[in-house]
Design an enzyme around this catalytic site. Structure first.
Site, PDB file in Angstrom:
ATOM      1  N   ALA A  13      18.604  56.388 -36.177  1.00  0.00           N
ATOM      2  CA  ALA A  13      19.748  55.470 -36.103  1.00  0.00           C
ATOM      3  C   ALA A  13      19.630  54.517 -34.930  1.00  0.00           C
ATOM      4  CB  ALA A  13      21.048  56.268 -36.011  1.00  0.00           C
ATOM      5  N   CYS A  44      10.896  63.870 -41.028  1.00  0.00           N
ATOM      6  CA  CYS A  44      11.026  64.442 -42.369  1.00  0.00           C
ATOM      7  C   CYS A  44       9.672  64.787 -42.988  1.00  0.00           C
ATOM      8  CB  CYS A  44      11.770  63.470 -43.289  1.00  0.00           C
ATOM      9  SG  CYS A  44      13.486  63.176 -42.780  1.00  0.00           S
TER      10      CYS A  44
END
Length: 569
Positions: A13, A44
């Site tokens: 973010a 991820c």
């Protein structure tokens, strides 16, 4: 005067906010403060490094062209400052300053801001259990942990690994370790794998191939502690057994990093994450929050939830940057969409499941519908099982789960898109999906499931979920009417039924009354995918049978015991 923007957190973010803001505002003074040494890494993908799919760890920290995404890169290419190894310690909202400490030297400095962005992320939950300090026990969240796990696998010649937690990270790592030839054990307190994503019968469909592959699942077991020798873990102790292990991954979830926000008096939400409005502003309008530390709203239930996801963090960053520029863009919320690969199976979901739909007070109905990801006669056709949930009153789609060996991502993404725009079952039925035999059937699985669920809600279909029939089959009150051919019936059928008969569909009209004398009997019709079962259900009702249902998904979606051969009376 140039606007001073300080961003705390340099992974998803925060870096998205800074990059987007620089493109929107050439004059803004942008500084990103990151307590770690690495920024903008692709966490991820870490399980796929362990599994060997990704060969070079720098893939997560470098651009596709091979440039390191470090402070120098962001200064020269993106045009803003990144300060690594520095931790934000205090926010002074009255004076609009942030106190920052150099973690190496201990030096303190104050940074002033006009706008502050919190992208502080989340931290793995640690288990405070006996032996938790032993070597070889890891969370799996940060780059250095991933490299340490890889290093220890080789250095200690690991053969047995225990994963505590069967969520997304746990299941992705199960596949990764299995690929490396390790004995994989998974301990999960709840009664299923992927408990936040899948309802029981869908999770049990995925469970079967995992167990067949040799992955050991210990469900409804509580981890009590860890045993070790010479400072390293040797076993995991549960309330039912002791499991050998030279490596342990604790993947029981993460918590939002809210300490800085809370100390500054910013409001926390009911989910425990930082409360934000639709513009991603905190309770202080000059402070934004995004990514894993910030609360989201579920688009279906309208409840505030904690839903950490890299894709969401990047969307947050874009919205925050635009709103710093004065656009006042609203972020609508999330569906909680997720997907993972487990061996050759895929599992995905979007929207609500049975548990969250009930918690939201929604009166809903559901169906389980099997099929193939393309026409079954085409090479490469793969199995697919779809569960659809809809509100009864409006027939608005509120959730979906898809598992199978192919085509799962396509259906989950299509359903997420449709649900984002408030689709009803009729809408799904009429979507103009692309059709050609290598890609799809003439009626997509989504449309089929929508049609079946409409039939169920409107009373044309009376079906029963596999998990509900699991126990009822043992009751003498129920008779399973298998309407497949004798060959299919002999080859594989549902086991453990107190009463079961084979009545091929073509003989239902002519012979039902001869073999099923009691028209008040509780009958459940089953076939291979429930098309014939549904037809048999309607035939039997037409013949005057009052308590007839069909088994959703029939054999193709039955995750429990089966048997073959001649039926013993």
């Amino acid at each position: 005067m140039a606007k001073k923007v300080v961003i705390i957190g340099g992974v998803a973010a925060g870096m998205k906010t800074a990059s987007r803001l620089r493109r929107r505002d050439k004059d803004a003074e942008i500084t990103v403060v990151e307590r770690g040494q690495q920024v903008s890494y692709g966490a991820c993908g870490f399980p796929y490094y362990i599994g060997g799919d990704v060969k070079d760890f720098s893939s997560f920290t470098h651009t596709p062209q091979g440039f390191a995404r470090d402070a120098e890169f962001f200064k020269n290419v993106k045009g803003f400052d990144v300060v690594t190894g520095h931790e934000a310690q205090k926010i002074d909202r009255a004076n609009k300053t942030v106190t920052v400490m150099d973690k190496e030297t201990g030096a303190i400095q104050e940074m002033s801001y006009d706008v502050l962005v919190l992208g502080t992320g989340a931290t793995p939950v640690k288990l405070s259990l006996p032996g938790a300090e032993l070597g070889g026990i890891h969370n799996f969240w940060f780059p250095w942990e991933t490299l340490k796990v890889k290093e220890e696998m080789e250095a200690y010649k690991v053969t047995d690994v225990v994963i505590v937690g069967a969520g997304l990270i746990g299941m992705e790592l199960a596949e990764a370790f299995h690929k490396q030839g390790l004995i994989v054990n998974i301990v999960e307190m709840q009664d299923r794998i992927l408990p936040q994503m899948l309802d029981l019968e869908m999770a049990d469909l995925v469970k079967k191939p995992l167990e067949k592959a040799g992955i050991r699942l210990y469900l409804e077991e509580k981890t009590l502690g860890f045993e070790g020798e010479n400072g390293r873990v040797t076993a995991v102790k549960t309330d039912k057994r002791t499991i050998p292990a030279q490596l342990v991954i604790v993947a029981v979830g993460v918590r939002p990093n809210t300490e800085l926000a809370s100390a500054a008096g910013l409001e926390l939400g009911t989910s425990g994450a930082i409360a934000v409005n639709e513009y991603l502003q905190t309770s202080d309008p000059d402070i934004y929050a995004g990514g894993d530390c910030a609360e989201n709203m579920n688009l279906i239930s309208k409840k505030r939830i904690f839903a950490p996801m890299g894709s969401t963090a990047n969307k947050h960053g874009r919205v925050i940057a635009d709103n710093i520029c004065g656009d006042m863009i609203k972020y609508p919320g999330v569906l909680g969409t997720g997907i993972c690969q487990i061996l050759n199976w895929q599992a995905g979901s979007t929207g609500l499941n049975e548990k969250t739909a009930k918690a939201a007070g929604i009166e809903f109905e559901s169906v389980v519908v099997p099929g193939f990801d393309r026409l079954g006669y085409m090479p490469g056709a793969q199995r697919l099982v779809l569960k659809l949930l809809a509100e009864i009153k409006t027939q608005k789609v509120i959730g979906a789960q898809v598992v199978g060996t192919g085509g799962v991502d396509k259906r989950v993404d299509a359903l997420a898109a449709a649900m984002s725009f408030g689709a009803t079952l009729e809408d799904l039925s009429n979507i103009d999906f692309a059709y050609a035999p290598p890609f799809n059937g003439p009626i997509d699985n989504i449309a089929t499931a929508a049609n079946v669920l409409m039939n169920k809600i409107e009373g044309r279909l009376r079906s029963i979920n596999p998990k509900d029939f699991k126990e009822l089959r043992k009751s003498g009150e129920y008779t399973l009417v298998d309407v497949r051919t004798p060959g299919e019936y002999k080859s594989n059928r549902i086991a453990g039924c107190a009463n079961i008969i084979n009545l091929p569909l073509g003989k239902v009209r002519s012979e039902a009354e001869n073999v099923l004398a009691d028209k008040d009997a509780k009958l459940v019709c089953s076939c291979q995918i429930n098309l014939r079962g549904y037809e048999a259900e309607t035939m039997l009702r037409a013949l005057g049978y009052k308590n007839v249902q069909s088994l959703e998904g029939s054999m193709s979606s039955w995750p429990y015991e089966t048997e073959s051969g001649e039926k013993k009376e």
